[in-house]
Write a protein that holds these residues in place. Structure first.
Motif, PDB file in Angstrom:
ATOM      1  N   ALA A 241       0.824  -1.208   0.000  1.00 36.07           N
ATOM      2  CA  ALA A 241       0.000   0.000   0.000  1.00 36.07           C
ATOM      3  C   ALA A 241       0.860   1.260   0.000  1.00 36.07           C
ATOM      4  CB  ALA A 241      -0.938   0.000   1.202  1.00 36.07           C
ATOM      5  N   ARG A 242       1.951   1.254   0.769  1.00 34.21           N
ATOM      6  CA  ARG A 242       2.837   2.418   0.782  1.00 34.21           C
ATOM      7  C   ARG A 242       3.451   2.647  -0.594  1.00 34.21           C
ATOM      8  NH1 ARG A 242       4.315   0.559   6.004  1.00 34.21           N
ATOM      9  NH2 ARG A 242       6.119  -0.561   5.151  1.00 34.21           N
ATOM     10  N   TYR A 243       3.885   1.568  -1.237  1.00 35.03           N
ATOM     11  CA  TYR A 243       4.473   1.697  -2.580  1.00 35.03           C
ATOM     12  C   TYR A 243       3.430   2.192  -3.572  1.00 35.03           C
ATOM     13  CZ  TYR A 243       6.396   0.426  -7.110  1.00 35.03           C
ATOM     14  OH  TYR A 243       6.824   0.470  -8.418  1.00 35.03           O
ATOM     15  N   ASP A 244       2.249   1.582  -3.557  1.00 36.90           N
ATOM     16  CA  ASP A 244       1.203   1.951  -4.515  1.00 36.90           C
ATOM     17  C   ASP A 244       0.724   3.380  -4.296  1.00 36.90           C
ATOM     18  OD1 ASP A 244       1.375  -0.490  -5.690  1.00 36.90           O
ATOM     19  OD2 ASP A 244      -0.441  -1.327  -4.779  1.00 36.90           O
ATOM     20  N   SER A 245       0.669   3.825  -3.052  1.00 35.68           N
ATOM     21  CA  SER A 245       0.207   5.189  -2.788  1.00 35.68           C
ATOM     22  C   SER A 245       1.189   6.210  -3.335  1.00 35.68           C
ATOM     23  CB  SER A 245      -0.006   5.402  -1.284  1.00 35.68           C
ATOM     24  OG  SER A 245       1.234   5.317  -0.582  1.00 35.68           O
ATOM     25  N   ARG A 246       2.494   5.942  -3.235  1.00 26.75           N
ATOM     26  CA  ARG A 246       3.489   6.841  -3.817  1.00 26.75           C
ATOM     27  C   ARG A 246       3.343   6.883  -5.336  1.00 26.75           C
ATOM     28  NH1 ARG A 246       6.923   4.460   0.156  1.00 26.75           N
ATOM     29  NH2 ARG A 246       7.747   3.011  -1.417  1.00 26.75           N
ATOM     30  N   LEU A 247       3.162   5.708  -5.952  1.00 28.52           N
ATOM     31  CA  LEU A 247       3.023   5.638  -7.401  1.00 28.52           C
ATOM     32  C   LEU A 247       1.748   6.337  -7.863  1.00 28.52           C
ATOM     33  CD1 LEU A 247       4.084   4.589 -10.089  1.00 28.52           C
ATOM     34  CD2 LEU A 247       2.880   2.433  -9.654  1.00 28.52           C
ATOM     35  N   LEU A 248       0.654   6.113  -7.152  1.00 28.18           N
ATOM     36  CA  LEU A 248      -0.610   6.754  -7.517  1.00 28.18           C
ATOM     37  C   LEU A 248      -0.526   8.265  -7.342  1.00 28.18           C
ATOM     38  CD1 LEU A 248      -3.182   4.234  -5.995  1.00 28.18           C
ATOM     39  CD2 LEU A 248      -2.815   4.714  -8.422  1.00 28.18           C
ATOM     40  N   GLY A 249       0.191   8.700  -6.308  1.00 26.40           N
ATOM     41  CA  GLY A 249       0.352  10.136  -6.094  1.00 26.40           C
ATOM     42  C   GLY A 249       1.144  10.778  -7.217  1.00 26.40           C
ATOM     43  N   ALA A 250       2.242  10.120  -7.626  1.00 28.81           N
ATOM     44  CA  ALA A 250       3.053  10.639  -8.731  1.00 28.81           C
ATOM     45  C   ALA A 250       2.248  10.643 -10.026  1.00 28.81           C
ATOM     46  CB  ALA A 250       4.318   9.802  -8.891  1.00 28.81           C
ATOM     47  N   SER A 251       1.443   9.614 -10.234  1.00 26.89           N
ATOM     48  CA  SER A 251       0.621   9.528 -11.444  1.00 26.89           C
ATOM     49  C   SER A 251      -0.407  10.646 -11.481  1.00 26.89           C
ATOM     50  CB  SER A 251      -0.082   8.171 -11.506  1.00 26.89           C
ATOM     51  OG  SER A 251       0.857   7.113 -11.520  1.00 26.89           O
ATOM     52  N   ALA A 252      -1.050  10.900 -10.357  1.00 24.20           N
ATOM     53  CA  ALA A 252      -2.072  11.948 -10.301  1.00 24.20           C
ATOM     54  C   ALA A 252      -1.459  13.322 -10.540  1.00 24.20           C
ATOM     55  CB  ALA A 252      -2.783  11.909  -8.950  1.00 24.20           C
TER      56      ALA A 252
END
Length: 277
Positions: free
Chosen positions: A29-40
């Motif tokens: 979840a921590r990894y995915d949240s960073r990736l989703l934040g960068a994507s957004a």
């Protein structure tokens, strides 16, 4: 029994996967949240739809400096100096910003100048002092400007060289059509394989950055082989996707190394540089 002993005891039972699941879930979840934040952030702040630009992480940039140092057999400190030379070229940066803003394609381009792995291309040209560089795949011409800037610096130091840029799109290369960079660039519009076969002078550095399909990449390297000068260097922007250049290097008796970049604050995993020499 204390907590440490309890965890160790559970790890030896069939309950271990269940007990570990919350920890594993939290890490994903921590990894995915960073990736989703960068994507957004990218979706709402960038206009690019392909050929993404970004900066490198500090570590990735350090590793690129050592990569160039090893391949070109020059001190790593000198490579870092060339990186700084490009990044401190305010005239080039200002031109790219202005030309991007004035382009008819500005709706799909970011004005911010970010070179990423191209600083490695620049340093290699500075180190090798080639008389003739050939690149396939030009797009806006950001890489062409970087290569031309290195050639202009070499020329000022008594080592002139030219860049032949090949692309099938007649609108390609608008960033590299201004003086002084255009003074050392020959932009050729047409099929890259036919254009390579028509080259009339030896090639010291060849860079594949066009159609990244495995077959086309192989055809370009096969076509350019007969055009190479003694001691020529082959580069590919596709080393993170195919093993084409490595296989070509093995057949030709050359050495091969690859570098994978790490973008800073971007959703895209990055490209890299493959080199055979």
């Amino acid at each position: 029994m204390d907590a440490t002993k309890l965890r160790r005891a559970i790890a030896r039972t069939r309950l271990a996967p269940v007990a570990a699941f919350p920890t594993r879930l939290a890490r994903v979840a921590r990894y995915d949240s960073r990736l989703l934040g960068a994507s957004a952030r990218w979706l709402f702040t960038s206009r690019e739809h392909h050929n993404y630009t970004y900066d490198l992480t500090k570590l990735s940039k350090q590793q690129l400096a050592w990569f160039v140092s090893v391949v070109c057999e020059v001190p790593v400190g000198q490579v870092r100096g060339w990186f700084a030379e490009l990044e401190g070229d305010d005239t080039l940066r200002g031109h790219i910003e202005a030309a991007t803003a004035a382009s008819a394609r500005r709706g799909l381009a970011d004005r911010q100048v970010r070179y990423a792995r191209r600083i490695g291309w620049y340093a290699m040209v500075r180190a090798r002092r080639p008389a003739h560089v050939v690149e396939t795949g030009v797009d806006k011409g950001l890489g062409s400007c970087v290569l031309a800037a290195a050639l202009l610096r070499n020329t000022a130091e008594g080592h002139p060289g030219r860049l032949t840029s090949l692309d099938i799109n007649p609108e390609a290369g608008y960033l590299a059509r201004a003086t002084p960079w255009a003074d050392v660039v020959d932009l050729v519009i047409g099929d890259s394989i036919a254009s390579i076969r028509a080259l009339d002078r030896p090639v010291d550095i060849f860079l594949h950055d066009s159609d990244h399909s495995r077959g086309h990449e192989k055809n370009e390297f096969d076509a350019v082989e007969a055009k190479l000068a003694a001691g020529a260097m082959l580069l590919t922007d596709n080393a993170t996707v195919t093993n084409v250049l490595a296989e070509h290097a093995e057949r030709a008796g050359r050495r091969f190394l690859a570098y994978r970049e790490t973008p800073a604050g971007h959703w895209y995993p990055g490209d890299g540089i493959g080199v055979a020499w």
